[in-house]
Design a protein around this motif. Structure first.
Motif, PDB file in Angstrom:
ATOM      1  N   VAL A  94       0.866  -1.178   0.000  1.00  0.00           N
ATOM      2  CA  VAL A  94       0.000   0.000   0.000  1.00  0.00           C
ATOM      3  C   VAL A  94       0.903   1.229   0.000  1.00  0.00           C
ATOM      4  CG1 VAL A  94      -1.768   1.275   1.254  1.00  0.00           C
ATOM      5  CG2 VAL A  94      -1.811  -1.241   1.235  1.00  0.00           C
ATOM      6  N   THR A  95       0.825   2.023  -1.070  1.00  0.00           N
ATOM      7  CA  THR A  95       1.604   3.254  -1.171  1.00  0.00           C
ATOM      8  C   THR A  95       0.833   4.409  -0.534  1.00  0.00           C
ATOM      9  OG1 THR A  95       2.589   2.441  -3.208  1.00  0.00           O
ATOM     10  CG2 THR A  95       2.798   4.792  -2.772  1.00  0.00           C
ATOM     11  N   THR A  96      -0.451   4.524  -0.868  1.00  0.00           N
ATOM     12  CA  THR A  96      -1.373   5.487  -0.248  1.00  0.00           C
ATOM     13  C   THR A  96      -2.729   4.793  -0.183  1.00  0.00           C
ATOM     14  OG1 THR A  96      -2.265   6.520  -2.267  1.00  0.00           O
ATOM     15  CG2 THR A  96      -0.165   7.405  -1.422  1.00  0.00           C
ATOM     16  N   VAL A  97      -3.729   5.487   0.337  1.00  0.00           N
ATOM     17  CA  VAL A  97      -5.079   4.901   0.396  1.00  0.00           C
ATOM     18  C   VAL A  97      -5.680   4.709  -0.989  1.00  0.00           C
ATOM     19  CG1 VAL A  97      -5.605   5.709   2.733  1.00  0.00           C
ATOM     20  CG2 VAL A  97      -6.115   7.191   0.777  1.00  0.00           C
ATOM     21  N   ASP A  98      -5.060   5.298  -2.019  1.00  0.00           N
ATOM     22  CA  ASP A  98      -5.562   5.180  -3.382  1.00  0.00           C
ATOM     23  C   ASP A  98      -4.566   4.543  -4.350  1.00  0.00           C
ATOM     24  OD1 ASP A  98      -8.041   6.472  -2.788  1.00  0.00           O
ATOM     25  OD2 ASP A  98      -7.019   8.395  -2.841  1.00  0.00           O
ATOM     26  N   ILE A  99      -3.440   4.030  -3.849  1.00  0.00           N
ATOM     27  CA  ILE A  99      -2.424   3.440  -4.727  1.00  0.00           C
ATOM     28  C   ILE A  99      -1.854   2.166  -4.117  1.00  0.00           C
ATOM     29  CG2 ILE A  99      -0.176   3.772  -5.833  1.00  0.00           C
ATOM     30  CD1 ILE A  99      -0.716   6.786  -5.830  1.00  0.00           C
ATOM     31  N   LEU A 100      -1.859   1.101  -4.921  1.00  0.00           N
ATOM     32  CA  LEU A 100      -1.188  -0.157  -4.573  1.00  0.00           C
ATOM     33  C   LEU A 100      -0.018  -0.329  -5.525  1.00  0.00           C
ATOM     34  CD1 LEU A 100      -4.338  -2.424  -4.121  1.00  0.00           C
ATOM     35  CD2 LEU A 100      -2.863  -1.503  -2.318  1.00  0.00           C
ATOM     36  N   SER A 101       1.175  -0.585  -4.998  1.00  0.00           N
ATOM     37  CA  SER A 101       2.388  -0.660  -5.821  1.00  0.00           C
ATOM     38  C   SER A 101       3.134  -1.969  -5.587  1.00  0.00           C
ATOM     39  CB  SER A 101       3.327   0.499  -5.474  1.00  0.00           C
ATOM     40  OG  SER A 101       2.735   1.741  -5.735  1.00  0.00           O
ATOM     41  N   THR A 102       4.200  -2.138  -6.360  1.00  0.00           N
ATOM     42  CA  THR A 102       5.124  -3.263  -6.241  1.00  0.00           C
ATOM     43  C   THR A 102       4.396  -4.603  -6.345  1.00  0.00           C
ATOM     44  OG1 THR A 102       6.279  -1.827  -4.657  1.00  0.00           O
ATOM     45  CG2 THR A 102       7.225  -3.982  -5.040  1.00  0.00           C
ATOM     46  N   ILE A 103       3.445  -4.678  -7.251  1.00  0.00           N
ATOM     47  CA  ILE A 103       2.732  -5.935  -7.501  1.00  0.00           C
ATOM     48  C   ILE A 103       3.505  -6.645  -8.615  1.00  0.00           C
ATOM     49  CG2 ILE A 103       0.537  -7.011  -8.101  1.00  0.00           C
ATOM     50  CD1 ILE A 103      -0.755  -4.221  -7.328  1.00  0.00           C
ATOM     51  N   THR A 104       4.431  -7.523  -8.223  1.00  0.00           N
ATOM     52  CA  THR A 104       5.295  -8.217  -9.172  1.00  0.00           C
ATOM     53  C   THR A 104       4.692  -9.568  -9.510  1.00  0.00           C
ATOM     54  OG1 THR A 104       7.222  -7.097  -8.288  1.00  0.00           O
ATOM     55  CG2 THR A 104       7.630  -9.082  -9.584  1.00  0.00           C
ATOM     56  N   LEU A 105       4.461  -9.785 -10.804  1.00  0.00           N
ATOM     57  CA  LEU A 105       3.815 -11.012 -11.261  1.00  0.00           C
ATOM     58  C   LEU A 105       4.647 -11.679 -12.347  1.00  0.00           C
ATOM     59  CD1 LEU A 105       0.194  -9.588 -11.423  1.00  0.00           C
ATOM     60  CD2 LEU A 105       1.137 -11.084  -9.670  1.00  0.00           C
ATOM     61  N   LEU A 106       4.837 -12.980 -12.181  1.00  0.00           N
ATOM     62  CA  LEU A 106       5.528 -13.797 -13.166  1.00  0.00           C
ATOM     63  C   LEU A 106       4.506 -14.386 -14.130  1.00  0.00           C
ATOM     64  CD1 LEU A 106       7.945 -15.612 -10.698  1.00  0.00           C
ATOM     65  CD2 LEU A 106       8.371 -13.528 -12.027  1.00  0.00           C
ATOM     66  N   GLY A 107       4.979 -14.967 -15.215  1.00  0.00           N
ATOM     67  CA  GLY A 107       4.079 -15.554 -16.202  1.00  0.00           C
ATOM     68  C   GLY A 107       3.078 -16.516 -15.593  1.00  0.00           C
ATOM     69  N   GLY A 108       1.809 -16.340 -15.944  1.00  0.00           N
ATOM     70  CA  GLY A 108       0.734 -17.209 -15.491  1.00  0.00           C
ATOM     71  C   GLY A 108       0.195 -16.901 -14.113  1.00  0.00           C
ATOM     72  N   GLU A 109       0.727 -15.903 -13.414  1.00  0.00           N
ATOM     73  CA  GLU A 109       0.241 -15.579 -12.074  1.00  0.00           C
ATOM     74  C   GLU A 109      -0.923 -14.596 -12.145  1.00  0.00           C
ATOM     75  OE1 GLU A 109       3.862 -16.206  -9.025  1.00  0.00           O
ATOM     76  OE2 GLU A 109       3.883 -14.285 -10.069  1.00  0.00           O
ATOM     77  N   ASP A 110      -1.819 -14.741 -11.173  1.00  0.00           N
ATOM     78  CA  ASP A 110      -2.984 -13.862 -11.066  1.00  0.00           C
ATOM     79  C   ASP A 110      -3.019 -13.260  -9.671  1.00  0.00           C
ATOM     80  OD1 ASP A 110      -4.075 -14.471 -13.677  1.00  0.00           O
ATOM     81  OD2 ASP A 110      -4.561 -16.450 -12.863  1.00  0.00           O
ATOM     82  N   SER A 111      -3.092 -11.950  -9.594  1.00  0.00           N
ATOM     83  CA  SER A 111      -3.179 -11.229  -8.318  1.00  0.00           C
ATOM     84  C   SER A 111      -4.644 -10.859  -8.091  1.00  0.00           C
ATOM     85  CB  SER A 111      -2.313  -9.978  -8.361  1.00  0.00           C
ATOM     86  OG  SER A 111      -2.421  -9.258  -7.148  1.00  0.00           O
ATOM     87  N   ILE A 112      -5.180 -11.280  -6.948  1.00  0.00           N
ATOM     88  CA  ILE A 112      -6.582 -11.002  -6.608  1.00  0.00           C
ATOM     89  C   ILE A 112      -6.650 -10.182  -5.321  1.00  0.00           C
ATOM     90  CG2 ILE A 112      -7.436 -13.067  -7.780  1.00  0.00           C
ATOM     91  CD1 ILE A 112      -7.693 -14.368  -4.979  1.00  0.00           C
ATOM     92  N   ASP A 113      -7.812  -9.635  -5.056  1.00  0.00           N
ATOM     93  CA  ASP A 113      -8.111  -8.904  -3.814  1.00  0.00           C
ATOM     94  C   ASP A 113      -7.254  -7.664  -3.607  1.00  0.00           C
ATOM     95  OD1 ASP A 113     -10.104 -10.775  -3.208  1.00  0.00           O
ATOM     96  OD2 ASP A 113      -8.672 -12.083  -2.182  1.00  0.00           O
ATOM     97  N   ASN A 114      -6.948  -6.958  -4.685  1.00  0.00           N
ATOM     98  CA  ASN A 114      -6.301  -5.642  -4.600  1.00  0.00           C
ATOM     99  C   ASN A 114      -7.430  -4.635  -4.382  1.00  0.00           C
ATOM    100  OD1 ASN A 114      -3.331  -6.122  -5.416  1.00  0.00           O
ATOM    101  ND2 ASN A 114      -4.526  -7.329  -6.874  1.00  0.00           N
ATOM    102  N   ASP A 115      -7.764  -4.401  -3.114  1.00  0.00           N
ATOM    103  CA  ASP A 115      -9.016  -3.732  -2.765  1.00  0.00           C
ATOM    104  C   ASP A 115      -8.820  -2.313  -2.222  1.00  0.00           C
ATOM    105  OD1 ASP A 115     -10.156  -6.158  -3.443  1.00  0.00           O
ATOM    106  OD2 ASP A 115     -10.453  -6.805  -1.367  1.00  0.00           O
ATOM    107  N   PHE A 116      -9.862  -1.499  -2.429  1.00  0.00           N
ATOM    108  CA  PHE A 116      -9.891  -0.121  -1.951  1.00  0.00           C
ATOM    109  C   PHE A 116     -11.192   0.113  -1.186  1.00  0.00           C
ATOM    110  CE2 PHE A 116      -7.279  -0.196  -5.739  1.00  0.00           C
ATOM    111  CZ  PHE A 116      -6.164   0.561  -5.373  1.00  0.00           C
TER     112      PHE A 116
END
Length: 188
Positions: A94-116
């Motif tokens: 969490v960078t700020t209440v409105d920004i999520l950063s450093t979401i590093t994803l490799l091939g085939g990965e899925d990031s879920i629940d990036n919520d605000f």
């Protein structure tokens, strides 16, 4: 393999930065996607708009490190954000209440629940008046007192404490709006 990044923008009525049962998603919120390139985040030109459940999705992306930026929805105040998970582990920050950063994803990965989490603002109002009959009630015919300074204090809880001042209008009325919900006290 392509990757995806998803989450929800929701109304966080109890201000706990978690979407609880009964806290609905917010439709029509725009989120933009940035990608880390040579040490800086650059705009990908991609945006997503939340659906009726408050959900958003960026899909068919190339592996890399991403940032999701939420455009503040009209009529709401930001409560917080939560970095999502990949395979059950938190990935991002969490960078700020409105920004999520450093979401590093490799091939085939899925990031879920990036919520605000968002909340509707609260307001306070009242009157300062001459209580001619000394009954503690602002009765018809009693005069308001203008020019009185009031200090409004937010009792500290999960949100930062706040202090603000206002002055009564000539009729003795006062109001403050766009407040984070919570417990307040007013000092004359």
């Amino acid at each position: 393999l392509p990757i995806s990044l998803a989450g929800t923008v929701y109304e966080d009525n109890n201000l706990d930065n978690n979407q609880d049962i009964g806290e609905s998603g917010i439709e029509g919120v725009t989120l933009s996607l940035q990608k880390l390139s040579n040490g800086s985040y650059v705009d990908t030109g991609l945006s997503a708009v939340t659906d009726a459940n408050g959900d958003y999705l960026f899909e068919n992306l190339a592996p890399g490190t991403y940032r999701v930026v939420e455009a503040q929805p009209a009529g709401y105040l930001s409560v917080g954000a939560q970095a999502g998970t990949v395979g059950g582990g938190v990935r991002g920050e969490v960078t700020t209440v409105d920004i999520l950063s450093t979401i590093t994803l490799l091939g085939g990965e899925d990031s879920i629940d990036n919520d605000f989490g968002e909340v509707m603002p609260a307001s306070l109002s009242g009157h300062v008046y001459h209580d001619a009959d000394n009954d503690g009630v602002f009765d018809s015919g009693e005069d308001g007192i203008g020019g009185v300074t009031l200090t409004i204090y937010r009792v500290a809880d999960s949100m930062p404490a706040a202090t603000l001042t206002t002055t009564t209008l000539p009729d003795g009325s006062w109001s403050v709006s766009e407040l984070m919900p919570g417990e307040y006290y007013v000092e004359e």
